[in-house]
Design a protein around this motif. Sequence first.
Motif, mmCIF file in Angstrom:
data_model
loop_
_atom_site.group_PDB
_atom_site.id
_atom_site.type_symbol
_atom_site.label_atom_id
_atom_site.label_comp_id
_atom_site.label_asym_id
_atom_site.label_seq_id
_atom_site.Cartn_x
_atom_site.Cartn_y
_atom_site.Cartn_z
ATOM 1 N N VAL A 151 0.827 -1.209 0.000
ATOM 2 C CA VAL A 151 0.000 0.000 0.000
ATOM 3 C C VAL A 151 0.865 1.264 0.000
ATOM 4 O O VAL A 151 0.508 2.277 -0.621
ATOM 5 N N LEU A 152 2.007 1.224 0.684
ATOM 6 C CA LEU A 152 2.890 2.399 0.703
ATOM 7 C C LEU A 152 3.659 2.525 -0.607
ATOM 8 O O LEU A 152 3.829 3.639 -1.123
ATOM 9 N N ARG A 153 4.113 1.410 -1.154
ATOM 10 C CA ARG A 153 4.791 1.478 -2.461
ATOM 11 C C ARG A 153 3.857 2.061 -3.518
ATOM 12 O O ARG A 153 4.282 2.870 -4.360
ATOM 13 N N GLN A 154 2.597 1.679 -3.446
ATOM 14 C CA GLN A 154 1.618 2.232 -4.387
ATOM 15 C C GLN A 154 1.428 3.729 -4.148
ATOM 16 O O GLN A 154 1.365 4.523 -5.102
ATOM 17 N N ALA A 155 1.369 4.144 -2.875
ATOM 18 C CA ALA A 155 1.173 5.562 -2.551
ATOM 19 C C ALA A 155 2.357 6.402 -3.028
ATOM 20 O O ALA A 155 2.179 7.512 -3.549
ATOM 21 N N ILE A 156 3.570 5.882 -2.859
ATOM 22 C CA ILE A 156 4.757 6.612 -3.322
ATOM 23 C C ILE A 156 4.765 6.685 -4.839
ATOM 24 O O ILE A 156 5.052 7.744 -5.430
ATOM 25 N N ALA A 157 4.452 5.564 -5.496
ATOM 26 C CA ALA A 157 4.402 5.552 -6.964
ATOM 27 C C ALA A 157 3.357 6.531 -7.479
ATOM 28 O O ALA A 157 3.598 7.269 -8.450
ATOM 29 N N ASP A 158 2.200 6.574 -6.836
ATOM 30 C CA ASP A 158 1.144 7.501 -7.248
ATOM 31 C C ASP A 158 1.583 8.953 -7.073
ATOM 32 O O ASP A 158 1.313 9.806 -7.933
ATOM 33 N N ARG A 159 2.237 9.223 -5.951
ATOM 34 C CA ARG A 159 2.702 10.587 -5.698
ATOM 35 C C ARG A 159 3.714 11.016 -6.750
ATOM 36 O O ARG A 159 3.643 12.125 -7.299
ATOM 37 N N THR A 161 4.087 9.839 -9.755
ATOM 38 C CA THR A 161 3.412 9.967 -11.046
ATOM 39 C C THR A 161 2.679 11.303 -11.143
ATOM 40 O O THR A 161 2.746 11.992 -12.176
ATOM 41 N N ARG A 162 1.990 11.686 -10.071
ATOM 42 C CA ARG A 162 1.313 12.987 -10.070
ATOM 43 C C ARG A 162 2.304 14.140 -10.191
ATOM 44 O O ARG A 162 1.994 15.198 -10.729
ATOM 45 N N ASP A 163 3.524 13.915 -9.692
ATOM 46 C CA ASP A 163 4.560 14.949 -9.764
ATOM 47 C C ASP A 163 5.305 14.946 -11.093
ATOM 48 O O ASP A 163 6.277 15.683 -11.271
ATOM 49 N N GLY A 164 4.893 14.094 -12.023
ATOM 50 C CA GLY A 164 5.482 14.094 -13.356
ATOM 51 C C GLY A 164 6.507 13.013 -13.612
ATOM 52 O O GLY A 164 7.135 12.990 -14.671
ATOM 53 N N VAL A 165 6.676 12.094 -12.648
ATOM 54 C CA VAL A 165 7.632 10.995 -12.813
ATOM 55 C C VAL A 165 6.839 9.693 -12.827
ATOM 56 O O VAL A 165 6.506 9.137 -11.777
ATOM 57 N N ARG A 166 6.506 9.192 -14.021
ATOM 58 C CA ARG A 166 5.684 7.987 -14.112
ATOM 59 C C ARG A 166 6.380 6.811 -13.422
ATOM 60 O O ARG A 166 7.523 6.469 -13.745
ATOM 61 N N THR A 167 5.656 6.230 -12.464
ATOM 62 C CA THR A 167 6.252 5.195 -11.615
ATOM 63 C C THR A 167 5.212 4.131 -11.306
ATOM 64 O O THR A 167 4.030 4.434 -11.092
ATOM 65 N N VAL A 168 5.678 2.875 -11.250
ATOM 66 C CA VAL A 168 4.832 1.775 -10.791
ATOM 67 C C VAL A 168 5.416 1.262 -9.473
ATOM 68 O O VAL A 168 6.602 1.480 -9.177
#
Length: 459
Positions: A151-159, A161-168
Amino acid sequence: MPAKMDAAELSRMLGDWAQPGRLLPEALAAGLLELIDAGFAPAGSVLPAQRDCAAALGVSRGTVGAAFADLEARGYLASTVGSGTRVRSGRAAPATDGRLFSFTHSAPGVIDLSTGALPASEVARQVLTAGVSGLDAYLDTDGYFPAGLPVLRQAIADRLTRDGVRTVPQQVLVTNGAQQATYLALRALVSPGDLAIVEDPTYRGGLEALRLLGARVQGVPVGPGGMDLNLLGHALDRRPAVLYCQTGIHNPTGTTTDHDHRAEIGARAVEAEVPVIEDCCSYDLTRGGGVARTLAGHVDDDLLVMIGSLSKLFWGGLRVGWIRAGRSRIRGILELRKAEDLATSVMSQLLATRLLGRAEEARKERRRMLASRLSSTVRVVREVFPGWRWESVRGGTGLWIDSGGDVLALAEAAKRAKVRLAPGPSFSPHDGQRTMLRLPLWHEPDVLEEALGRISAHE
């Protein structure tokens, strides 16, 4: 050949060596003996020349000579004409040069201006004092999640991505703070004797990690717009193992790299096929809106490792950081991590997940606080030390000040006034930056006035 200590290194490790009611030669000898006993000045190491020690410590050469003579008479030091003074006996060296010594508890009455670490934000206070929720779902597991809670890895990836760095999520590894992330990322790329390129100045924790790993370090000067591209090109020609840098909000200078400059840094690293570790810990702390740009998009994921933290935005006591890299790199770093530290606390990660849901609120709060404190800090500094100069900052938690004089002597005078400072050599790979000082922004104006007033009275 025995290692020769620099006067800046010795000053850092001695700490608050001058004690009230104790003669300076006696106090200095005791401080040196403590370093020898602890292994920070190991057998065979060569101490700085007496003249250099005296200048760095703000004492007379006679004081240094008397302290050296005392320890030589007791068998701890040996002096040879033309070769200097070396340590005769002592423990094996713990591979450090004291750059992080300021992260220790201050004695009563001491005002600590040595770190830019911030107290908890209001958002963090609200979330952390409310306690942990959602823990029940994990109590039937073994509690070990080496890569981090999904859940935290997803939250960091989402953050990101919203900041312009596409991440999974598979590109994210959760760590016990950014210092561990920095060490693990460097350890995955650097072996003893390898060359590492860094900025000068740079984050002192990165320098400490490189020393611990036995790397050779070359610094590239940083100006208001970024690294010197000509010198960076020459450094990359040497085929280093890694480039460690900060092109967003730079620690300690508070500047940021221009867009075209950043693109050129990325292009040169890609052309040289040199892996890049970018410290992004302060990218939330911009003076304007949004977050600072990074090398993401200029360097491919297989070469770029990004380091992040929740400490700046929320609170350092949470001890949650992260590494973002290509999937294969993350898998390799994960195995290294397991050998020394199996996982980050589940409770801290659950709290971190809740905090990230309020990241935008926290960014606005930090921005308001730091803008206000920047204004008050500038006012106080100009009143007490009108000769100090600095470049305009784009973000971060401190001012990078040119004191115009010997900052090591200034830091020693500050110690006697019960004030701890962070002198420039701590942030330099070559113990340079001898006139520079990093001053934190978060202190209340009256506390800063008191601290700088004490220093001014003891100069």
